[in-house]
Design a protein around this motif. Structure first.
Motif, short mmCIF file in Angstrom:
data_model
loop_
_atom_site.label_atom_id
_atom_site.label_comp_id
_atom_site.label_asym_id
_atom_site.label_seq_id
_atom_site.Cartn_x
_atom_site.Cartn_y
_atom_site.Cartn_z
N TYR A 7 -38.98 -6.15 62.23
CA TYR A 7 -38.73 -5.92 60.59
C TYR A 7 -38.40 -4.36 60.32
CZ TYR A 7 -41.15 -10.42 60.92
OH TYR A 7 -41.54 -11.55 61.19
N ALA A 14 -35.40 -1.79 50.08
CA ALA A 14 -36.62 -1.78 49.41
C ALA A 14 -36.49 -1.24 48.09
CB ALA A 14 -37.45 -0.88 50.48
N PHE A 17 -35.48 -3.87 45.63
CA PHE A 17 -36.54 -4.65 45.38
C PHE A 17 -37.54 -4.26 44.85
CE2 PHE A 17 -40.87 -5.70 46.90
CZ PHE A 17 -41.11 -6.93 46.49
N SER A 74 -45.57 -6.08 46.11
CA SER A 74 -45.39 -6.92 46.99
C SER A 74 -44.79 -8.25 46.27
CB SER A 74 -46.54 -7.38 47.54
OG SER A 74 -47.56 -7.85 46.77
N ASN A 96 -44.03 -15.58 54.38
CA ASN A 96 -42.93 -14.94 54.38
C ASN A 96 -42.85 -13.92 52.98
OD1 ASN A 96 -40.20 -16.11 55.99
ND2 ASN A 96 -42.06 -17.34 55.98
N ARG A 98 -42.00 -10.18 50.85
CA ARG A 98 -41.56 -8.81 50.99
C ARG A 98 -42.30 -7.80 50.28
NH1 ARG A 98 -36.21 -10.14 47.18
NH2 ARG A 98 -37.81 -11.38 46.06
N SER A 160 -41.98 -0.22 54.35
CA SER A 160 -41.75 -1.38 53.86
C SER A 160 -41.61 -2.51 54.78
CB SER A 160 -40.40 -1.46 53.07
OG SER A 160 -39.35 -0.83 53.88
N PHE A 162 -40.04 -6.58 55.18
CA PHE A 162 -39.31 -7.90 54.47
C PHE A 162 -39.49 -9.07 55.54
CE2 PHE A 162 -36.56 -6.15 50.76
CZ PHE A 162 -37.43 -5.39 50.37
N VAL A 164 -38.46 -12.17 55.67
CA VAL A 164 -37.56 -13.02 54.77
C VAL A 164 -37.11 -14.17 56.01
CG1 VAL A 164 -35.60 -13.26 53.44
CG2 VAL A 164 -37.01 -11.34 53.18
N TYR A 198 -30.50 -13.49 51.39
CA TYR A 198 -30.84 -12.59 52.51
C TYR A 198 -29.71 -12.92 53.57
CZ TYR A 198 -33.01 -9.65 56.16
OH TYR A 198 -33.11 -8.85 57.27
#
Length: 203
Positions: A7, A14, A17, A74, A96, A98, A160, A162, A164, A198
């Motif tokens: 990841y 980041a 987000f 988060s 799952n 972020r 970070s 993610f 996803v 994504y």
């Protein structure tokens, strides 16, 4: 937070987000105590995160003893079943999410004028079109402001992650999206939307 090569970090993703989130978890520990945590609204500008809390907050007390802090932003998406990826491989079950984690040094103030200015910046960010009495240290707001504190977090390091969708080909990710929409548990539709975006390269 484990920095997995599966990841890779994308600083721009980041930052985007974090700017879209409305709360984070502040974590601090006094040298002789257990870690404390508080969920707080925030404003992030560059390498500075600004928060406020009540002065009686145990997390604030921990920061008074030790200014090193962690701030976690988060977003839990969904639990995905292993058999959505591989029928017999239970290791493919996962969460799952972020998440962006900041290692920081805290600067603290209980000055009511500082608190008023921080609250004004927060409301300008969260409620840009709202009408309210200006936040200043006066008879209207003063008693509240005297109970609060401001926390300015100076970011020293960022991590970070993610998760996803699965670490699998696009076709497998699309299968996860399909299963999420069919299962339809709370948050599944939003999780499917995030994974789909994504894949489209717009999230």
């Amino acid at each position: 937070m484990y920095d997995s090569a599966l990841y890779p970090q994308d600083p721009a993703a980041a930052e985007a987000f974090v700017q879209g989130q409305r709360h984070g978890t502040l974590i601090a520990a006094a040298p002789d105590g257990f870690p404390q945590a508080s969920i707080l609204p925030f404003v992030k500008t560059g390498d500075l995160i600004e928060l406020h809390c009540v002065q009686e907050d145990p997390t604030f007390a921990a920061l008074q003893a030790n200014p090193s802090a962690t701030f976690l932003v988060s977003d839990f998406l969904a639990f995905t079943r292993h058999d959505w990826i591989e029928p017999l491989n239970a290791a493919r079950a996962t969460l799952n999410f972020r998440a962006v984690l900041y290692e920081c040094t805290a600067e603290l103030s209980t000055n009511p004028d500082d608190v008023a200015a921080a609250m004004a910046r927060l409301l300008a960010d969260y409620e840009p079109d709202a009408e309210y009495r200006p936040i200043v240290n006066d008879d209207f707001y003063g008693s509240r402001l005297k109970r609060l504190a401001t926390i300015r977090l100076h970011i020293k390091n960022t991590q970070s992650k993610f998760k996803v969708g699965p670490t699998a080909p696009v076709e497998a990710k699309r299968e996860v999206i399909r299963h999420l929409r069919e299962r339809n548990e709370p948050n599944d539709q939003r999780a499917a939307d995030v994974i789909e975006a994504y894949l489209a390269g717009v999230d």
